[in-house]
Motif scaffolding. Structure first.
Motif, PDB file in Angstrom:
ATOM      1  N   ASP A  43       0.829  -1.214   0.000  1.00 26.59           N
ATOM      2  CA  ASP A  43       0.000   0.000   0.000  1.00 26.59           C
ATOM      3  C   ASP A  43       0.859   1.257   0.000  1.00 26.59           C
ATOM      4  O   ASP A  43       0.570   2.224  -0.721  1.00 26.59           O
ATOM      5  N   ILE A  44       1.924   1.271   0.796  1.00 27.08           N
ATOM      6  CA  ILE A  44       2.817   2.431   0.843  1.00 27.08           C
ATOM      7  C   ILE A  44       3.441   2.650  -0.524  1.00 27.08           C
ATOM      8  O   ILE A  44       3.474   3.757  -1.048  1.00 27.08           O
ATOM      9  N   ARG A  45       3.921   1.570  -1.120  1.00 25.73           N
ATOM     10  CA  ARG A  45       4.568   1.646  -2.435  1.00 25.73           C
ATOM     11  C   ARG A  45       3.600   2.180  -3.485  1.00 25.73           C
ATOM     12  O   ARG A  45       3.938   3.044  -4.283  1.00 25.73           O
ATOM     13  N   GLU A  46       2.368   1.678  -3.451  1.00 28.42           N
ATOM     14  CA  GLU A  46       1.355   2.065  -4.442  1.00 28.42           C
ATOM     15  C   GLU A  46       0.983   3.542  -4.327  1.00 28.42           C
ATOM     16  O   GLU A  46       0.917   4.261  -5.320  1.00 28.42           O
ATOM     17  N   VAL A  47       0.752   4.019  -3.120  1.00 29.35           N
ATOM     18  CA  VAL A  47       0.360   5.408  -2.906  1.00 29.35           C
ATOM     19  C   VAL A  47       1.515   6.349  -3.222  1.00 29.35           C
ATOM     20  O   VAL A  47       1.337   7.382  -3.869  1.00 29.35           O
ATOM     21  N   ARG A  48       2.690   5.967  -2.790  1.00 32.93           N
ATOM     22  CA  ARG A  48       3.851   6.819  -2.937  1.00 32.93           C
ATOM     23  C   ARG A  48       4.254   7.071  -4.379  1.00 32.93           C
ATOM     24  O   ARG A  48       4.640   8.166  -4.748  1.00 32.93           O
ATOM     25  N   PHE A  49       4.208   6.038  -5.190  1.00 33.67           N
ATOM     26  CA  PHE A  49       4.676   6.157  -6.558  1.00 33.67           C
ATOM     27  C   PHE A  49       3.532   6.013  -7.570  1.00 33.67           C
ATOM     28  O   PHE A  49       3.748   5.605  -8.700  1.00 33.67           O
ATOM     29  N   SER A  50       2.332   6.411  -7.180  1.00 33.40           N
ATOM     30  CA  SER A  50       1.179   6.304  -8.083  1.00 33.40           C
ATOM     31  C   SER A  50       1.315   7.208  -9.299  1.00 33.40           C
ATOM     32  O   SER A  50       0.816   6.897 -10.367  1.00 33.40           O
ATOM     33  N   GLY A  51       2.008   8.310  -9.154  1.00 35.34           N
ATOM     34  CA  GLY A  51       2.211   9.226 -10.275  1.00 35.34           C
ATOM     35  C   GLY A  51       3.505   8.963 -11.018  1.00 35.34           C
ATOM     36  O   GLY A  51       3.913   9.743 -11.867  1.00 35.34           O
ATOM     37  N   GLY A  52       4.173   7.868 -10.707  1.00 34.05           N
ATOM     38  CA  GLY A  52       5.454   7.536 -11.320  1.00 34.05           C
ATOM     39  C   GLY A  52       6.568   7.599 -10.297  1.00 34.05           C
ATOM     40  O   GLY A  52       6.424   8.201  -9.238  1.00 34.05           O
ATOM     41  N   ARG A  72      16.017  -5.529  -1.715  1.00 33.06           N
ATOM     42  CA  ARG A  72      15.182  -4.367  -2.008  1.00 33.06           C
ATOM     43  C   ARG A  72      15.863  -3.521  -3.081  1.00 33.06           C
ATOM     44  O   ARG A  72      17.038  -3.199  -2.975  1.00 33.06           O
ATOM     45  N   GLN A  73      15.099  -3.153  -4.107  1.00 34.71           N
ATOM     46  CA  GLN A  73      15.626  -2.344  -5.208  1.00 34.71           C
ATOM     47  C   GLN A  73      16.019  -0.961  -4.715  1.00 34.71           C
ATOM     48  O   GLN A  73      15.277  -0.318  -3.986  1.00 34.71           O
ATOM     49  N   ARG A  74      17.214  -0.506  -5.106  1.00 36.28           N
ATOM     50  CA  ARG A  74      17.684   0.831  -4.783  1.00 36.28           C
ATOM     51  C   ARG A  74      17.590   1.693  -6.037  1.00 36.28           C
ATOM     52  O   ARG A  74      17.658   1.184  -7.156  1.00 36.28           O
ATOM     53  N   ASP A  86      12.041   2.129  -1.974  1.00 34.96           N
ATOM     54  CA  ASP A  86      10.620   2.475  -1.876  1.00 34.96           C
ATOM     55  C   ASP A  86      10.142   2.735  -0.453  1.00 34.96           C
ATOM     56  O   ASP A  86       9.050   3.240  -0.255  1.00 34.96           O
ATOM     57  N   MET A  87      10.947   2.441   0.551  1.00 42.18           N
ATOM     58  CA  MET A  87      10.548   2.693   1.939  1.00 42.18           C
ATOM     59  C   MET A  87      11.299   3.873   2.563  1.00 42.18           C
ATOM     60  O   MET A  87      11.022   4.257   3.685  1.00 42.18           O
ATOM     61  N   THR A  88      12.238   4.463   1.852  1.00 35.32           N
ATOM     62  CA  THR A  88      13.002   5.600   2.366  1.00 35.32           C
ATOM     63  C   THR A  88      12.061   6.744   2.744  1.00 35.32           C
ATOM     64  O   THR A  88      11.149   7.069   1.999  1.00 35.32           O
ATOM     65  N   ALA A  89      12.288   7.319   3.919  1.00 34.58           N
ATOM     66  CA  ALA A  89      11.499   8.445   4.439  1.00 34.58           C
ATOM     67  C   ALA A  89      10.023   8.109   4.622  1.00 34.58           C
ATOM     68  O   ALA A  89       9.173   8.981   4.566  1.00 34.58           O
ATOM     69  N   SER A  90       9.724   6.835   4.855  1.00 37.82           N
ATOM     70  CA  SER A  90       8.346   6.422   5.143  1.00 37.82           C
ATOM     71  C   SER A  90       8.248   6.089   6.635  1.00 37.82           C
ATOM     72  O   SER A  90       9.276   5.992   7.319  1.00 37.82           O
TER      73      SER A  90
END
Length: 101
Positions: A43-52, A72-74, A86-90
């Motif tokens: 869910d975090i990944r989806e919301v965070r990068f929904s616009g690209g 984890r992809q950097r 994708d989890m940085t600053a979350s």
């Protein structure tokens, strides 16, 4: 009424009613099941990068993949030079959790 008396009365109920009372108490005390960490990460990944995909530090969309760390992809920002995943600053950044994907 104290809990000992309630327990005494509970013991006098038929098993089906004991089970119904137990379920009602469980629903009242624990209304929502615990959320799966994999679902939370997704869910975090989806919301965070929904616009690209964009840099979490400067907002630039000029990013490239930069290897993996602990499965984890950097990513590397071409503008500010900082790396992130994708989890940085979350809220769960830096925590240890069982989900690695």
């Amino acid at each position: 009424m104290n809990w000992a008396k309630v327990y005494e009365l509970f013991d006098e109920l038929p098993k089906t009613e004991q089970f119904q009372l137990f379920q009602a108490m469980q629903t009242t005390l624990f209304p929502e099941p615990k959320e799966d960490i994999a679902t939370l990460v997704s869910d975090i990944r989806e919301v965070r990068f929904s616009g690209g995909l964009a840099c979490v530090h400067c907002g630039s969309v000029s990013v490239k993949r930069n290897g993996k760390y602990r499965s984890r992809q950097r990513y590397l920002c071409k503008d500010c030079g900082k790396t992130f995943n994708d989890m940085t600053a979350s809220p769960i950044s830096g925590t240890h959790y069982p989900h690695s994907g």
